[in-house]
Design a protein around this motif. Sequence first.
Motif, PDB file in Angstrom:
ATOM      1  N   ARG A 156       0.717  -1.260   0.098  1.00  0.00           N
ATOM      2  CA  ARG A 156      -0.078  -0.053  -0.058  1.00  0.00           C
ATOM      3  C   ARG A 156       0.867   1.237  -0.060  1.00  0.00           C
ATOM      4  N   GLU A 157       1.959   1.362   0.798  1.00  0.00           N
ATOM      5  CA  GLU A 157       3.000   2.196   0.858  1.00  0.00           C
ATOM      6  C   GLU A 157       3.506   2.557  -0.676  1.00  0.00           C
ATOM      7  N   TYR A 159       2.246   1.919  -3.536  1.00  0.00           N
ATOM      8  CA  TYR A 159       1.109   2.483  -4.141  1.00  0.00           C
ATOM      9  C   TYR A 159       0.885   3.900  -4.022  1.00  0.00           C
ATOM     10  N   ARG A 160       0.845   4.298  -2.612  1.00  0.00           N
ATOM     11  CA  ARG A 160       0.834   5.658  -2.387  1.00  0.00           C
ATOM     12  C   ARG A 160       1.824   6.603  -3.034  1.00  0.00           C
ATOM     13  N   CYS A 161       3.125   6.064  -2.960  1.00  0.00           N
ATOM     14  CA  CYS A 161       4.456   6.718  -3.571  1.00  0.00           C
ATOM     15  C   CYS A 161       4.202   6.928  -5.102  1.00  0.00           C
ATOM     16  N   ASP A 163       1.125   7.253  -6.432  1.00  0.00           N
ATOM     17  CA  ASP A 163       0.362   8.072  -6.635  1.00  0.00           C
ATOM     18  C   ASP A 163       0.688   9.545  -6.286  1.00  0.00           C
ATOM     19  N   ASN A 164       1.355   9.700  -5.315  1.00  0.00           N
ATOM     20  CA  ASN A 164       2.044  11.024  -5.031  1.00  0.00           C
ATOM     21  C   ASN A 164       3.013  11.378  -6.191  1.00  0.00           C
ATOM     22  N   LYS A 200      10.505  11.937  -3.501  1.00  0.00           N
ATOM     23  CA  LYS A 200       9.374  10.967  -3.401  1.00  0.00           C
ATOM     24  C   LYS A 200      10.183   9.830  -4.358  1.00  0.00           C
TER      25      LYS A 200
END
Length: 293
Positions: A156-157, A159-161, A163-164, A200
């Motif tokens: 999940r982390e 995928y968060r990266c 997305d950001n 990022k």
Amino acid sequence: MLEKERVIELEKLGEERIVVETCDQFSESVFNRTYDKAKQLLDAIIREDEQIRKIEGDKPQRQISNVISFEGRRGTGKTSAMLSFHEALKSYRRNSFFGEDKEQRKSSFAVLDYIDASMLERGEDILELVLANMLSVLEKEDRDTSGHKDKEYEKREIYRCFDNIYGSLIQLREKRTDHEGMSPIRVLAQVASSQKVGEKIRELVKRYLDYMLLDEEDRWEKRGKFLVIAIDDLDMNFQGEKKSPYDTLETLHRYLMVPGVIILLAYDFEDLYVGCTKHFAELYDNPYETDCG
């Protein structure tokens, strides 16, 4: 004394006239010196990465000289050599070509599919293609294996990266205009946004490699982990009057020359030189001279 003649059999050529050789063919290949040089550069990158991490820890901030170039004119086989080396990295730990002592082969590589820069569409960005490639490999890994069931949070982390980063790239693209007419504050804000994207990407690379290259040995022994990006025909990346190979080089330098990443590039130096000259000629509004001499 003349070297024995080396030939490439016609039936070994693919539809795109590319030959992908295996490691056991390297010593007798017409490209054997190229492979040896690429291996030396790889070893140097691994050592530099290790030294940086000893000094700066798991979140290094400095850049790294991480490019392995395959340079030559059209038809000289540079793409074949690059893709053969690219393929060999997928089985790095099992290949004696990279060292007879298995203890020396402690690094791991997440190898992405190669990108043909000459096929980029107008408006496509090399960084977006790299991210899409990474995401595609991640999704395929999750479909094909069940070895990461206990790492749902880490996934999940990641995928968060993604997305950001993509959200930040969209914002940068909307802001990206000529600096002429912009206030100094707006220019500084754009530079700051670009730096945040770089931070990022470093976070994404670390999380991605920890997730993709996890195995039982990694639980006990720390290894060098690398994302391998291969780009073919860099010199042919022209996308309209104001785009040139320089833009791709600038993106690679700004965002991907970081620890944990290795970049394989195939190009013709003279054509790349002309492309970069064109960029600066247009930037400073000077007449563009095509003579490289």
